[in-house]
Design an enzyme around this catalytic site. Structure first.
Site, PDB file in Angstrom:
ATOM      1  N   SER A 185     -10.339 -11.571  -4.526  1.00 21.10           N
ATOM      2  CA  SER A 185      -9.042 -11.547  -3.854  1.00 21.10           C
ATOM      3  C   SER A 185      -8.782 -12.271  -2.460  1.00 21.10           C
ATOM      4  CB  SER A 185      -8.590  -9.945  -3.820  1.00 21.10           C
ATOM      5  OG  SER A 185      -6.965 -10.128  -3.170  1.00 21.10           O
ATOM      6  N   TYR A 198      -9.216  -1.470  -1.028  1.00 18.20           N
ATOM      7  CA  TYR A 198      -9.127  -2.622  -1.738  1.00 18.20           C
ATOM      8  C   TYR A 198      -9.922  -3.841  -1.170  1.00 18.20           C
ATOM      9  CZ  TYR A 198      -7.138  -5.974  -5.253  1.00 18.20           C
ATOM     10  OH  TYR A 198      -6.892  -6.920  -6.089  1.00 18.20           O
TER      11      TYR A 198
END
Length: 292
Positions: A185, A198
């Site tokens: 990401s 995350y």
């Protein structure tokens, strides 16, 4: 005919009042995400290959499954049991492309299930050429004290540990030319203050990709990763507040959230012969957000 990338997908504002509980369903999203159902055109780049895609029921995973099928691959997808309706919709598109699709529900936090995914794929489809580690758990925090042991452990189990188990199980069945593609990401580098867990898992995935590529290169197996920016998938109405959801993607240089279909070509490149000299690479698909 050229397409203005600023206008290639819906722009904010999005309806903010469409929050969902985990894990989220595509059918409840407005506007509906574009997975390439009506636009992706295959070129035979993956003819008769077999791919296992985690999180293949929706979002980026669905877009990759559709693209791989139209490139000639059979597909196995993993997903949580409560996502069955989304998984069946993905299978419908894969089969419409004339390819086989097997549905493998279960929880990636379970090591035994991860290993069984590979066994089921090989048992039912005969081989495994491409492993796409795409599924992810995402939690948000306001303060450091919001980070719970349960969230921390589950996120690493799903996002990181599962990649180890799946790779361990898959490599023994892979021939030279096979590929592993991980989804990291933009948060691996941007690391937003509300994405402590995350971001940590996505940073780990980026590093894992490089190490694994070096380890497996002597076997002729390539390992790469794709780094999405803000993409319009079911994870967004799960974790974002109404005002955040309404403006998603607004701060990217292109001024909008990406659509899952815009990720699929990167995964096709990395799985095909066209990417044969790419290993240990990270491909940003971020709407212009830098990853420095």
């Amino acid at each position: 005919m050229t397409v203005d990338p600023r206008q290639a997908g819906p722009r904010p504002p999005f309806p903010g009042d469409q929050q969902q509980q985990k894990p989220g369903l595509t059918s409840k999203m407005t506007p509906a995400p574009d997975h390439g159902e009506e636009s992706y055109i295959g070129k035979g780049l993956l003819t008769d290959r077999v791919a296992l895609i985690t999180g293949g029921d929706s979002g980026i995973g669905r877009a990759v499954a559709i693209a791989y099928a139209r490139e000639g691959a059979d597909v196995a997808i993993s997903y949580l049991p409560v996502e069955q309706s989304d998984a069946e919709e993905t299978a419908r598109w894969v089969e419409k492309a004339g390819r086989r699709c097997i549905l493998l529900p279960g929880d990636l936090a379970d090591e035994a299930h991860c290993r069984d995914l590979v066994s089921q794929t090989v048992g039912q489809l005969g081989r495994i050429d491409v492993l796409v580690n795409n599924a992810a758990a995402q939690v948000v925090n306001e303060e450091l004290d919001d980070v719970t042991p349960t969230d921390l452990e589950n996120s690493f189990r799903v996002n990181v540990f599962a990649m180890f188990y799946l790779a361990q199980a898959a490599v023994s069945h892979m021939e030279p030319g096979a590929t592993i593609i991980n989804t990291t990401s933009v948060q691996a580098k941007v690391a937003g203050e509300k994405m402590l867990i995350y971001s940590a898992t996505k940073g780990a995935i980026a590093s894992l990709t490089i190490s694994l590529s070096n380890l497996l290169a002597p076997k002729g197996i390539r390992v790469n990763c794709v780094a999405p920016g803000p993409i319009w998938t079911p994870i967004q109405p799960i974790v974002k507040k109404p005002e955040e959801l309404s403006s998603i993607g607004e701060k990217t240089p292109l001024g909008r959230a990406g659509q899952p279909a815009e990720l699929a070509p990167a995964y096709v490149l990395l799985a095909s012969r066209e990417g044969s000299y790419m290993s240990g690479a990270l491909i940003p698909v971020t709407g212009g957000m830098p990853m420095l």
